[in-house]
Design an enzyme around this catalytic site. Structure first.
Site, PDB file in Angstrom:
ATOM      1  N   ASP A   1       5.914   2.147   1.925  1.00  0.00           N
ATOM      2  CA  ASP A   1       5.014   1.020   2.180  1.00  0.00           C
ATOM      3  C   ASP A   1       4.345   1.245   3.532  1.00  0.00           C
ATOM      4  OD1 ASP A   1       3.787  -1.394   2.757  1.00  0.00           O
ATOM      5  OD2 ASP A   1       5.444  -2.625   1.986  1.00  0.00           O
ATOM      6  N   HIS A   2       3.019   1.519   3.502  1.00  0.00           N
ATOM      7  CA  HIS A   2       2.329   1.883   4.732  1.00  0.00           C
ATOM      8  C   HIS A   2       2.132   0.700   5.677  1.00  0.00           C
ATOM      9  CE1 HIS A   2       0.475   4.668   7.271  1.00  0.00           C
ATOM     10  NE2 HIS A   2      -0.330   5.287   6.430  1.00  0.00           N
ATOM     11  N   ARG A   3       2.495  -0.507   5.271  1.00  0.00           N
ATOM     12  CA  ARG A   3       2.424  -1.640   6.184  1.00  0.00           C
ATOM     13  C   ARG A   3       3.476  -1.533   7.276  1.00  0.00           C
ATOM     14  NH1 ARG A   3       2.998  -6.580   2.083  1.00  0.00           N
ATOM     15  NH2 ARG A   3       4.676  -5.162   1.404  1.00  0.00           N
TER      16      ARG A   3
ATOM     17  N   PRO B   1       0.837  -1.207   0.000  1.00  0.00           N
ATOM     18  CA  PRO B   1       0.000   0.000   0.000  1.00  0.00           C
ATOM     19  C   PRO B   1       0.870   1.254   0.000  1.00  0.00           C
ATOM     20  CG  PRO B   1       0.018  -1.006   2.173  1.00  0.00           C
ATOM     21  CD  PRO B   1       0.754  -1.939   1.271  1.00  0.00           C
TER      22      PRO B   1
END
Length: 467
Positions: free
Chosen positions: A437-439, A261
């Site tokens: 990467d928003h994870r 994401p």
């Protein structure tokens, strides 16, 4: 065709450097191929005479197929024998090239390993029963057949020869490491790249590879043949085959875009002091003979900011359900070439001084221009910089390089009206864009990292106070 990229399935033959009848020696480069990662030169592991080239230039060949045969018996290459009618081949071959009748076919054979010739064995193959239409061929003695080097096809290891793939052999040669002295850790006693690096550690520096995109009007173009377009019959369209680097890049970008994401943040700031520092460093005696440009200082700012925000330098391990924090930075620089986008990286960039970093960037510019960027140079990256500013573009929303948590886009540096010390003045201004990467990188971490990079470039003395 060997697997020169550790997991590749095919490669295109770009250029043959030898022809049938030519004499070759162990280690001599015989052809250049383009994989999904880079253009690679293939050496031959034998002394002998080229018997036949099985595929012309421009052909895409699956890994494991025979592409060249060499007569190692000395003298002129023999004429192509009629062995296919007299010998039962254990597996399909890509072209009608005979193999010796006495070649071994042991039970429980181990997987093919590129880099070696036919194993010695007293076992002979069972002759195929002749049909009524070929009695003369069965009765005729088998013609001397050329040995097909396992490095470019392969059956098994030559007795006494260390087991290693061609890229590993070349690495050992470049580092001055005798493979006979290396302790193998790979499957079936195969020497790996890490084994060579460990053996060279006391005497050799780490391999440093990257391709900077700096103040040039366009990114470095690798000197390799461009893919030949197929023009439609009405000459109103041009169709370019999707293969090699372009194919691999497309698949990687689609996978990255729809797996991680993405979040992108932007910051616009005054980079005037960094531009002045660049001009001062050009005349500094410690930087004499080295290339100094804004990208060099931006790269150093990224490394300092990553040290202050170490969680930005990480990866997501889906299989293990773990976040992997990297305590080193392999700094990638995205570059466009006629074969497509490549992202080589500088190994252990975090440990390099400014002159060392400049030297690393310069060395890899030359490598890219020669079209010699290797697959190893594009593996293991942890953070990437892409310079869209060379096209006059203000900013962008870059897609993550697979396996990395963040990528920084550098926009064009332009003279603009800016409020400086309470007055509107012309200043050098640019915009940075950070995709992450928003994870594993939340808004706070991404914002702090981006703000730190901008703060360093606004006040480059922070390269000293924050380092």
């Amino acid at each position: 065709m060997p697997d020169v990229g550790e997991g590749l399935t095919e490669a295109e033959i770009l250029k043959w450097y030898v022809q049938p009848g030519d004499t070759v020696t162990d280690g001599q480069v015989v052809c250049e191929v383009e994989t999904a990662k880079a253009a690679v030169e293939l050496p031959i592991p034998f002394d002998g005479t080229v018997h036949e080239l099985l595929f012309p230039e421009g052909t895409t060949v699956d890994v494991g197929q025979v592409i060249i045969s060499v007569n190692v018996g000395g003298g002129a290459a023999p004429a192509a024998p009629e062995a296919p009618a007299a010998v039962e081949a254990p597996e399909p071959v890509a072209a009608p090239v005979a193999e010796p009748v006495t070649e071994a076919e042991p039970e429980g054979r181990q997987p093919v390993l590129v880099g070696y010739g036919v194993s010695a064995s007293s076992t002979k193959r069972r002759a195929r029963k002749a049909s009524a239409a070929e009695p003369a061929q069965v009765a005729a003695p088998a013609a001397p057949a050329p040995v097909v080097p396992e490095q470019l096809n392969g059956r098994g290891p030559v007795a006494g020869r260390p087991l290693a793939k061609p890229p590993v052999r070349k690495l050992a040669k470049d580092l001055g490491v005798d493979l006979a002295t290396v302790t193998p850790t790979g499957p079936d006693g195969v020497i790996t790249r890490d084994d060579v690096h460990r053996a060279a550690a006391p005497v050799a520096a780490p391999v440093v590879e990257s391709v900077p995109v700096a103040e040039a009007p366009a990114p470095v173009a690798a000197a390799v043949p461009a893919q030949a377009p197929a023009v439609s019959s009405d000459a109103r369209e041009t169709r370019i085959p999707i293969k090699g680097v372009r194919k691999a890049t497309a698949a990687a970008m689609v996978g990255s875009a729809f797996t991680a994401p993405h979040v992108t943040e932007f910051i616009t700031f005054d980079i005037t002091r960094t531009m002045k520092l660049v001009e001062e460093l050009k005349s500094d005696k410690d930087m004499a003979g080295l290339r100094v440009n804004p990208l060099l200082i931006i790269a150093k700012a990224v490394l300092v900011a990553a040290k202050r925000n170490p969680d930005i330098n990480a990866s997501w391990d889906e299989a293990a359900q773990e976040i992997v924090l990297k305590h080193y930075v392999n700094l990638g620089i995205a570059a466009a070439t006629p074969r497509g986008l490549i992202v080589p990286n500088i190994k252990d960039a975090h440990a390099q001084t400014l002159p060392e970093l400049s030297r690393s960037l310069s060395e890899l510019v030359a490598t890219a221009r020669e079209g010699k960027t290797t697959p190893a140079a594009m593996q293991g990256g942890t953070f990437t910089i892409t310079n869209v500013g060379v096209f006059g573009v203000d900013t962008g929303t870059p897609i993550l390089n697979p396996g990395e948590s963040a990528i920084l886009a550098v926009g064009a540096i332009k003279l603009q009206p800016w409020v400086h010390k309470g007055k509107v003045k012309p200043r050098q201004v640019t915009t940075l864009a950070l995709s992450f990467d928003h994870r594993l990188v939340d808004g706070e971490l991404g914002s702090k990292f981006l703000a730190d990079v901008a703060a360093i470039l606004e006040e480059p003395k922070r390269l000293i106070t924050w380092a």
